[in-house]
Design a protein around this motif. Structure first.
Motif, PDB file in Angstrom:
ATOM      1  N   ASN A 110      -0.267   1.045  -3.411  1.00 27.82           N
ATOM      2  CA  ASN A 110      -1.128   0.031  -4.035  1.00 27.82           C
ATOM      3  C   ASN A 110      -2.372   0.616  -4.689  1.00 27.82           C
ATOM      4  OD1 ASN A 110      -0.968  -2.712  -4.640  1.00 27.82           O
ATOM      5  ND2 ASN A 110      -2.533  -3.240  -3.140  1.00 27.82           N
ATOM      6  N   ALA A 111      -2.404   1.900  -4.908  1.00 23.41           N
ATOM      7  CA  ALA A 111      -3.548   2.503  -5.591  1.00 23.41           C
ATOM      8  C   ALA A 111      -3.632   1.956  -7.006  1.00 23.41           C
ATOM      9  CB  ALA A 111      -3.412   4.018  -5.611  1.00 23.41           C
ATOM     10  N   LEU A 112      -4.818   1.501  -7.382  1.00 25.98           N
ATOM     11  CA  LEU A 112      -5.058   0.936  -8.716  1.00 25.98           C
ATOM     12  C   LEU A 112      -3.996  -0.131  -9.041  1.00 25.98           C
ATOM     13  CD1 LEU A 112      -7.316   1.601 -10.831  1.00 25.98           C
ATOM     14  CD2 LEU A 112      -5.561   2.802 -12.126  1.00 25.98           C
ATOM     15  N   GLY A 113      -3.697  -0.949  -8.041  1.00 25.38           N
ATOM     16  CA  GLY A 113      -2.569  -1.859  -8.171  1.00 25.38           C
ATOM     17  C   GLY A 113      -2.826  -3.129  -8.947  1.00 25.38           C
ATOM     18  N   ALA A 114      -4.089  -3.423  -9.315  1.00 30.18           N
ATOM     19  CA  ALA A 114      -4.384  -4.687  -9.989  1.00 30.18           C
ATOM     20  C   ALA A 114      -4.895  -4.521 -11.412  1.00 30.18           C
ATOM     21  CB  ALA A 114      -5.412  -5.478  -9.170  1.00 30.18           C
TER      22      ALA A 114
END
Length: 211
Positions: free
Chosen positions: A8-12
């Motif tokens: 979920n790193a830099l997931g948005a």
């Protein structure tokens, strides 16, 4: 031009560029949306709460993990700058450095060393360099402490300069006290004295309340 490694790193992020997220949940909710974010987060949950903050450099597990809109911060070390959310211009380097700072404004604090400025809540314009330097300060401002355990008892006081191992170690005036101590254990036993200038190793080491 983004780099993301980890769950979920830099997931948005949808549209902004030039961010680097390495580690579990690093920059997980960042969504600057456009332009350049220029955030770097390396470590477990580093910068995990950043939404629109930019130009932050966060290295270490839980470094800057409460930041949301804060910008231009540097945090290096486990839980460094771990409470600040919406503001910036702080430098925290070291385990738990500035860990509880949440100043409510751009604070311009610099803390370098293990637990340096660890107790700071809303103090501003402090420069604290050395292990345990200024580690009891909460709301005090405009202090300079350089050396291990320098100015390590003061809580709310301001405008002191302590340079050297344990310089002004016991000072706790909770006011603007304008003390200057330079040297090994210089003014180490001053408790409530104000407006002292003490220079040299062990200089003024017996002064407690004198001014």
């Amino acid at each position: 031009y983004n780099s993301a490694f980890g769950y979920n790193a830099l997931g948005a992020e949808t549209g902004a560029s030039r961010s680097t997220a390495i580690g579990y949940y690093a920059l997980a909710v960042q969504n600057v949306g456009s332009g350049e974010a220029n955030n770097v987060a390396i470590g477990h949950a580093a910068g995990m709460s950043i939404t629109s903050g930019t130009t932050n450099t966060l290295i270490g597990n839980l470094a800057g993990d409460a930041l949301t809109t804060g910008a231009s911060n540097v945090a290096v070390g486990y839980q460094a700058l771990s409470s600040e959310d919406a503001h910036g211009t702080n430098v925290a380097i070291g385990h738990n450095s500035l860990a509880t700072l949440d100043a409510g404004a751009d604070a311009y604090n610099v803390a370098v060393g293990y637990h340096s400025g660890m107790g700071m809540s809303s103090g501003t314009n402090n420069t604290l360099i050395g292990g345990l330097a200024g580690d009891a300060l909460t709301t005090g401002g405009d202090n300079v402490a350089l050396g291990r355990s320098a100015l390590s008892t003061e809580i709310q006081g301001s405008r002191n300069v302590a340079i050297g191992f344990e310089a002004l170690k016991d000072l706790n005036t909770d006011s603007a006290s304008y003390n200057i101590a330079v040297g090994y254990q210089a003014g180490a036993n001053v408790t409530t004295g104000v407006e002292n200038v003490i220079m040299g190793g062990l200089a003024g080491d017996a002064v407690t309340t004198g001014s």
